[in-house]
Design a protein around this motif. Structure first.
Motif, PDB file in Angstrom:
ATOM      1  N   SER A  74       0.277  -1.276  -0.242  1.00 30.33           N
ATOM      2  CA  SER A  74      -0.061   0.067   0.054  1.00 30.33           C
ATOM      3  C   SER A  74       0.770   1.028   0.024  1.00 30.33           C
ATOM      4  O   SER A  74       1.765   1.433   0.561  1.00 30.33           O
ATOM      5  CB  SER A  74      -0.736  -0.606   1.032  1.00 30.33           C
ATOM      6  OG  SER A  74      -1.506   1.008   1.223  1.00 30.33           O
ATOM      7  N   PRO A  75       0.504   2.201  -0.861  1.00 26.07           N
ATOM      8  CA  PRO A  75       1.493   3.072  -1.018  1.00 26.07           C
ATOM      9  C   PRO A  75       0.663   4.639  -0.341  1.00 26.07           C
ATOM     10  O   PRO A  75      -0.476   4.367  -0.467  1.00 26.07           O
ATOM     11  CB  PRO A  75       1.673   3.899  -2.072  1.00 26.07           C
ATOM     12  CG  PRO A  75       0.385   3.205  -2.855  1.00 26.07           C
ATOM     13  CD  PRO A  75       0.240   1.985  -2.531  1.00 26.07           C
ATOM     14  N   ASN A  76       0.866   5.121   0.709  1.00 29.76           N
ATOM     15  CA  ASN A  76       0.954   5.633   1.487  1.00 29.76           C
ATOM     16  C   ASN A  76       1.042   7.381   2.181  1.00 29.76           C
ATOM     17  O   ASN A  76       1.861   6.825   1.725  1.00 29.76           O
ATOM     18  CB  ASN A  76       0.749   5.347   3.108  1.00 29.76           C
ATOM     19  CG  ASN A  76      -0.045   3.916   3.019  1.00 29.76           C
ATOM     20  OD1 ASN A  76      -1.117   3.249   2.375  1.00 29.76           O
ATOM     21  ND2 ASN A  76       0.559   3.418   4.261  1.00 29.76           N
ATOM     22  N   GLN A  77       0.368   7.951   1.877  1.00 27.14           N
ATOM     23  CA  GLN A  77       0.743   9.851   2.127  1.00 27.14           C
ATOM     24  C   GLN A  77       1.608   9.858   3.931  1.00 27.14           C
ATOM     25  O   GLN A  77       1.177   8.793   4.956  1.00 27.14           O
ATOM     26  CB  GLN A  77      -0.392  10.313   2.611  1.00 27.14           C
ATOM     27  CG  GLN A  77      -0.389  12.200   2.645  1.00 27.14           C
ATOM     28  CD  GLN A  77       1.154  12.410   1.506  1.00 27.14           C
ATOM     29  OE1 GLN A  77       0.287  12.482   0.601  1.00 27.14           O
ATOM     30  NE2 GLN A  77       1.689  13.846   1.948  1.00 27.14           N
ATOM     31  N   ALA A  78       2.446  10.580   3.498  1.00 32.62           N
ATOM     32  CA  ALA A  78       3.293  10.929   5.254  1.00 32.62           C
ATOM     33  C   ALA A  78       2.030  11.574   5.805  1.00 32.62           C
ATOM     34  O   ALA A  78       2.031  12.611   5.256  1.00 32.62           O
ATOM     35  CB  ALA A  78       4.216  11.390   4.917  1.00 32.62           C
ATOM     36  N   THR A 137       9.054  19.048  -1.254  1.00 30.67           N
ATOM     37  CA  THR A 137       9.095  17.495  -0.686  1.00 30.67           C
ATOM     38  C   THR A 137       7.907  16.770  -0.818  1.00 30.67           C
ATOM     39  O   THR A 137       6.673  16.853  -0.261  1.00 30.67           O
ATOM     40  CB  THR A 137       9.606  17.361   0.551  1.00 30.67           C
ATOM     41  OG1 THR A 137      11.066  17.891   0.232  1.00 30.67           O
ATOM     42  CG2 THR A 137      10.003  15.740   0.579  1.00 30.67           C
ATOM     43  N   VAL A 138       7.206  15.437  -1.715  1.00 30.08           N
ATOM     44  CA  VAL A 138       6.546  15.099  -1.707  1.00 30.08           C
ATOM     45  C   VAL A 138       6.742  13.632  -0.471  1.00 30.08           C
ATOM     46  O   VAL A 138       8.021  12.899  -1.482  1.00 30.08           O
ATOM     47  CB  VAL A 138       5.883  14.552  -2.995  1.00 30.08           C
ATOM     48  CG1 VAL A 138       4.612  13.918  -2.700  1.00 30.08           C
ATOM     49  CG2 VAL A 138       5.650  15.927  -3.346  1.00 30.08           C
ATOM     50  N   LEU A 139       6.238  13.791   0.341  1.00 29.78           N
ATOM     51  CA  LEU A 139       6.181  12.437   1.664  1.00 29.78           C
ATOM     52  C   LEU A 139       5.765  11.124   1.632  1.00 29.78           C
ATOM     53  O   LEU A 139       4.714  11.985   1.849  1.00 29.78           O
ATOM     54  CB  LEU A 139       7.202  13.023   2.445  1.00 29.78           C
ATOM     55  CG  LEU A 139       7.780  11.798   3.640  1.00 29.78           C
ATOM     56  CD1 LEU A 139       8.979  11.715   3.026  1.00 29.78           C
ATOM     57  CD2 LEU A 139       7.826  12.659   4.886  1.00 29.78           C
ATOM     58  N   GLY A 140       5.895  10.032   1.514  1.00 31.59           N
ATOM     59  CA  GLY A 140       4.756   9.230   1.659  1.00 31.59           C
ATOM     60  C   GLY A 140       5.953   7.894   2.369  1.00 31.59           C
ATOM     61  O   GLY A 140       6.824   7.785   2.021  1.00 31.59           O
TER      62      GLY A 140
END
Length: 337
Positions: A74-78, A137-140
């Motif tokens: 599962s790709p999840n948002q930080a 920065t996009v962080l996940g």
């Protein structure tokens, strides 16, 4: 006598909790780093991307169990959790109001894969960078959770254990590697809340910029309005805030009870080893209605704990006295015979 001992042991088993130990987590996960990895020393994805770019992010699951296991990828948002820790463990949470480029919207949907026993399997997730350029920065993170079984694992750089059965591999996306963006802290709503029977006053803090806020320290106290005496004080350090995220900084009353009245919050926050400094002062009110409602369902943790200890000790003494009495009766009976 053995019969009575067995009965006592059974009674103790009812009174005292049984401690069990989980087996070691017997799978691992690693990132297959692509050519656009910024720093190859990192074991997580640290990628330089361009607007409109697509690519597959690949991870390898190593299943060391003898049998096949199912894993959810599962790709999840930080986000920032209530403890001031960057958290990658949940999917499809409510977006922060300042989040312009959500990680989950760039990634494929979660998937479930089955990996045969004692084998490795590569899993691919498609990344689609928006056509519109994003700042900072996009962080996940890509969470891999064992749906079949599991245990515990050690933490290594770039990979952390989010619960007994899951790993997370971080994903950091940037379009400009030399862009300097400074964090900005905002104090939002102050409210009363209750979690698992414990009351608190929650000051919602928000990092409004697309940059990670490291070395985050907060010192806060609450006074009766117009008074110089603090009624609640809470200090926390070594926290980290995810980009474009918010969390409830909680101040807990000593006796777990909320008292209605007019109050003032004083909050002092620092970040990046003191480089950034914010100060807030905000008046708020606790109404009689909300204090009464929340106080009705509180847990008095200290009193409950000690009463539990006393009750267990009393039962153990009672059982030991019973054993002694039975032993004396049996001994006297043998002497008479």
């Amino acid at each position: 006598m053995k019969k009575w001992i067995a009965i006592v042991v059974a009674l103790l088993g009812i009174v005292l909790p049984t401690v069990t130990h989980a087996e070691d987590l017997n799978f691992s996960v690693n990132a297959n780093l692509p050519a656009n990895q910024i720093d190859s020393k990192n074991t997580y994805f640290d990628l330089k991307v361009e607007p409109g770019q697509t690519q597959n992010l690949e991870i390898t699951i190593h299943n060391n169990y003898k049998t096949a296991h199912k894993f959810k990828v599962s790709p999840n948002q930080a986000v920032t959790n209530v403890n001031g820790i960057v958290d990658y463990s949940n999917h499809n949470l409510k977006k922060d109001s300042t989040l312009a480029a959500p990680f989950e919207s760039m990634m494929a949907e979660p998937k479930t894969v089955t990996v045969a026993g004692n084998t490795d399997q590569t899993v691919s997730l498609k990344l689609t960078v928006p056509e519109k350029a994003f700042r900072g920065t996009v962080l996940g993170g890509i969470q891999v959770r064992d749906l079949t079984a599991g245990g515990q694992a050690k933490k290594t750089k770039g990979i952390s254990l989010t619960n007994k059965y899951a790993y997370v591999i971080g994903v950091q996306l940037r379009e400009e590697t030399d862009e300097l963006i400074e964090p900005n802290l905002k104090l939002n709503q102050i409210k009363t809340k209750q979690t698992n029977g414990y009351n608190s006053i929650a000051a919602n803090l928000q990092n409004t910029e697309p940059v990670i806020l490291h070395d985050f320290v907060v010192k806060a106290h609450i006074n009766k309005r117009g008074s110089s005496k603090s009624v609640i004080t809470t200090n926390k350090k070594d926290m980290t805030m995810a980009p474009n995220s918010n969390f409830d900084f909680e101040l807990t009353p000593k006796d777990n009870k909320l008292t209605p009245g007019k109050y003032t919050l004083y909050l002092d926050a620092k970040g990046e080893d003191g480089k950034y400094h914010w100060k807030f002062k905000r008046d708020f009110v606790i109404t009689q209605a909300e204090a009464s409602r929340l106080n009705r369902s509180i847990v008095n943790g200290q009193n409950y704990f000690w009463w539990l200890v006393i009750a267990i000790a009393f039962i153990i003494l009672l059982i030991l006295a019973l054993i002694y009495m039975i032993w004396r009766l049996r001994k006297n009976k043998k002497a008479q015979d």
